[in-house]
Design an enzyme around this catalytic site. Sequence first.
Site, short mmCIF file in Angstrom:
data_model
loop_
_atom_site.label_atom_id
_atom_site.label_comp_id
_atom_site.label_asym_id
_atom_site.label_seq_id
_atom_site.Cartn_x
_atom_site.Cartn_y
_atom_site.Cartn_z
N GLU A 272 0.81 -1.23 0.00
CA GLU A 272 0.00 0.00 0.00
C GLU A 272 0.84 1.28 0.00
O GLU A 272 0.53 2.23 0.71
CB GLU A 272 -0.92 0.02 1.23
CG GLU A 272 -1.94 -1.10 1.21
CD GLU A 272 -2.77 -1.17 2.48
OE1 GLU A 272 -3.94 -1.53 2.37
OE2 GLU A 272 -2.26 -0.89 3.57
C1 TNX Z 1 -4.26 -4.11 4.70
S1 TNX Z 1 -2.49 -6.38 4.50
C2 TNX Z 1 -3.02 -3.79 5.19
C3 TNX Z 1 -2.87 -3.32 6.57
C4 TNX Z 1 -4.19 -3.25 7.28
C5 TNX Z 1 -5.02 -4.45 6.91
C6 TNX Z 1 -6.31 -4.55 7.66
C7 TNX Z 1 -1.48 -5.31 4.29
C8 TNX Z 1 -0.21 -5.74 3.81
N1 TNX Z 1 -1.84 -4.03 4.54
O1 TNX Z 1 -2.24 -2.07 6.59
O2 TNX Z 1 -3.95 -3.24 8.64
O3 TNX Z 1 -5.30 -4.39 5.53
O4 TNX Z 1 -6.97 -5.73 7.39
#
Ligand code: TNX
Length: 533
Positions: A339
């Site tokens: 992300e």
């Molecule tokens: C996605 S999974 C994210 C996290 C959040 C999560 C909540 C991932 C690698 N990144 O930053 O905490 O979703 O489910």
Amino acid sequence: MRRRRLLFSLLLVAAAGLGTAAVPPPGASGAAGGEATPLDRVIPAPASVRGGGAPVTLGARTPIRVPGGSGEARRIAGHLAALLRPATGLAFPVTTKSGRDGIVLRLGGSGTGGLGAEGYRLTSGGRAVTLSAARPAGLFHAVQTLRQLLPPAGRQGTRSGPLRIAGGTITDSPRYSYRGAMLDVSRHFFTVAQVKRYIDQLAMYKINKLHLHLSDDQGWRIALASWPRLATYGGSTQVGGGKGGYYTKDDYREIVRYAADRYLTVVPEIDMPGHTNAALASYAELNCNGQAPPLYTGTNVGFSSLCVPKKATYDFVDDVIRELAALTPGRYLHIGGDEAHSTGHADYVAFMDKVQPVVAKYGKTVIGWHQLTGAHPAKGAVAQYWGYDKTGTAERTQVADAARNGTRLILSPADRAYLDMKYDKDTPLGLNWAGYVGVERSYDWDPGRYLDGAPADSVLGVEAPLWSETLSTSAHIEYMAFPRLPGIAELGWSPAATHDWDDYKVRLAAQGPRWDALGIGYYRSPEVPWPAR
Ligand code: TNX
């Protein structure tokens, strides 16, 4: 699957010379009341079970024997005794003298060669239950299996008649070498005691990696000498604005040691280049504009980025990885990489090209979230897949292509393995961006065939992440992890041929009284035929 399981059960029954099905009806009282728990009523399902022969009776004078045992075998015997004494009310003296009776722990020696680094054999017959393994981890896993063949801890008051272990042999070793659980200690901080409690729960199901998500926008949780404000300022809050916290180096070493004593390796994660607001807030020079943003206590993602063109960024990364690698005996270091919505693509690739060699320089193997496959994963790097049913074909193909080119995969599909997803619309905790994840759904997939185009042997294992935006206590952790965590543990350990929901849910139901006895407040999902309380 069902067909194969049937064949497997028939083989079991045939081998055992038994006329009845191997699994008793739900609600049967297991080892309480003198009836022995069938050897295959454990989680994870063992690779091979041969029932047969009379049960072994354990009594007031039954010893735990570690004939000529090494220090490590003796330590495991002590651990077993400490578990069994309160669970049974029996004395279980530990002795290094050999003899024909008792619970016998054997490390190395004849017949253990094929068991591998984590496998074990449990043989029950005559007056002895013998646990053998080539390596200490295998002996420890054997002890966890034996626990599940005995009554739940603290229930001895309800036991009538002698303690019996069914006759037969379990020969067991894992399908995957990486069987992980992740705890997000950044969104909410969890103390060393809380982490230890979770480690104990993971060890029961033969999980062997504890991935700690040590940094994110909301908090930096590990004290480092080179950049002290990361912890003292960057760790001073959490989601919702509580006081946060951080681990000193001694705290972290204590977690590593406690995990290692239970044969879990800690995998530390510093999430980069996104998810870095806590670091950016702590040091103005890490920001492209030279200005530190405020601390963040919300739950949005994707707004922060390290400054890719700046030299200070790589001084920071080198120091952080050097100190963290020095504290970490395990081979893996996780660099996040998910992300990074505020980092341009070219910058993301450039950043990963510079950072992966730093991990190698300090002797560690890179793990990154699967977005790393959109850059140039280093030779030997591991990608952790966290897609879900709505993840596009292009993204899946990118991960599968990397896997064909040698990147190993850890599978954590969000709509199966994410323990922070709500079970259903009424779940009071958790999130639902990947949908609702019921107990059957979280169990009913095959890691070996999950990602189209990824070779089965590219799969290093599975991991169950627990993100903590909505979770701040051990009770919260346990409500979300139980009963789904044991299913992910089983996918990581047990051969695909044992996979069967109808069989699994009965074995899962039998765990309920064990969790009650341990004070684990699990979710009593209506999908599972729990015995009445
Ligand atoms: C996605 S999974 C994210 C996290 C959040 C999560 C909540 C991932 C690698 N990144 O930053 O905490 O979703 O489910």
